[in-house]
Scaffold this motif. Sequence first.
Motif, PDB file in Angstrom:
ATOM      1  N   THR A 285     -17.059 -65.647  76.976  1.00 47.18           N
ATOM      2  CA  THR A 285     -16.217 -66.849  76.923  1.00 47.18           C
ATOM      3  C   THR A 285     -16.966 -67.996  77.600  1.00 47.18           C
ATOM      4  OG1 THR A 285     -15.084 -66.488  79.031  1.00 47.18           O
ATOM      5  CG2 THR A 285     -14.086 -65.477  77.076  1.00 47.18           C
TER       6      THR A 285
ATOM      7  N   SER B 218     -17.092 -76.722  68.323  1.00 43.94           N
ATOM      8  CA  SER B 218     -16.199 -77.883  68.259  1.00 43.94           C
ATOM      9  C   SER B 218     -15.775 -78.274  69.671  1.00 43.94           C
ATOM     10  CB  SER B 218     -14.979 -77.578  67.394  1.00 43.94           C
ATOM     11  OG  SER B 218     -14.293 -76.461  67.881  1.00 43.94           O
TER      12      SER B 218
ATOM     13  N   TYR C 233     -22.118 -80.657  72.451  1.00 49.04           N
ATOM     14  CA  TYR C 233     -21.737 -79.431  71.760  1.00 49.04           C
ATOM     15  C   TYR C 233     -22.717 -79.173  70.627  1.00 49.04           C
ATOM     16  CZ  TYR C 233     -17.295 -79.933  74.199  1.00 49.04           C
ATOM     17  OH  TYR C 233     -16.339 -80.049  75.159  1.00 49.04           O
TER      18      TYR C 233
ATOM     19  N   SER D 231     -13.681 -79.362  72.914  1.00 48.57           N
ATOM     20  CA  SER D 231     -12.430 -78.819  73.435  1.00 48.57           C
ATOM     21  C   SER D 231     -12.038 -79.576  74.703  1.00 48.57           C
ATOM     22  CB  SER D 231     -12.602 -77.331  73.740  1.00 48.57           C
ATOM     23  OG  SER D 231     -11.531 -76.850  74.509  1.00 48.57           O
ATOM     24  N   ASP D 232     -10.860 -80.194  74.677  1.00 48.04           N
ATOM     25  CA  ASP D 232     -10.381 -80.915  75.854  1.00 48.04           C
ATOM     26  C   ASP D 232     -10.102 -79.975  77.018  1.00 48.04           C
ATOM     27  OD1 ASP D 232     -10.553 -83.367  74.577  1.00 48.04           O
ATOM     28  OD2 ASP D 232      -8.463 -83.334  73.894  1.00 48.04           O
ATOM     29  N   SER D 233      -9.554 -78.792  76.730  1.00 48.17           N
ATOM     30  CA  SER D 233      -9.242 -77.855  77.813  1.00 48.17           C
ATOM     31  C   SER D 233     -10.528 -77.328  78.459  1.00 48.17           C
ATOM     32  CB  SER D 233      -8.388 -76.696  77.303  1.00 48.17           C
ATOM     33  OG  SER D 233      -9.087 -75.939  76.341  1.00 48.17           O
ATOM     34  N   LEU D 234     -11.553 -77.102  77.662  1.00 51.15           N
ATOM     35  CA  LEU D 234     -12.838 -76.648  78.207  1.00 51.15           C
ATOM     36  C   LEU D 234     -13.483 -77.739  79.053  1.00 51.15           C
ATOM     37  CD1 LEU D 234     -14.936 -74.410  78.350  1.00 51.15           C
ATOM     38  CD2 LEU D 234     -15.918 -75.277  76.226  1.00 51.15           C
ATOM     39  N   GLU D 235     -13.391 -78.981  78.603  1.00 52.36           N
ATOM     40  CA  GLU D 235     -13.925 -80.094  79.379  1.00 52.36           C
ATOM     41  C   GLU D 235     -13.162 -80.253  80.695  1.00 52.36           C
ATOM     42  OE1 GLU D 235     -14.322 -83.734  77.165  1.00 52.36           O
ATOM     43  OE2 GLU D 235     -15.533 -82.769  75.619  1.00 52.36           O
TER      44      GLU D 235
END
Length: 100
Positions: free
Chosen positions: A74, A11, A7, A13-17
Amino acid sequence: MTINYEYNGVSASDSLEAYTEEKLTTLFEHYDFVIRADVFFKTENTSSDETGMICGIRLSAPGPRLFAEASHDTFKESVSETVRELNKQLKKRKDKMKTF
């Protein structure tokens, strides 16, 4: 299958990962010669509201490394476009490997 995330000015992001891993899993399942993925997330100031969230993915596979990058409003859209582009590159690589 190894996925490394980096990154730059963003910051973690667990949801993005999780979303990225879901998309990359289809590539890893379809192209078993792919060893590793390096995923880069960064933001960039642009004059357009539809760009600025950049996702770049580098794949390690036999031959030269494959790389694709996309910029959308996004990160999820950027990930989706990047994975589509990598799928095209992997298809070409697989066709080339069949000829040997």
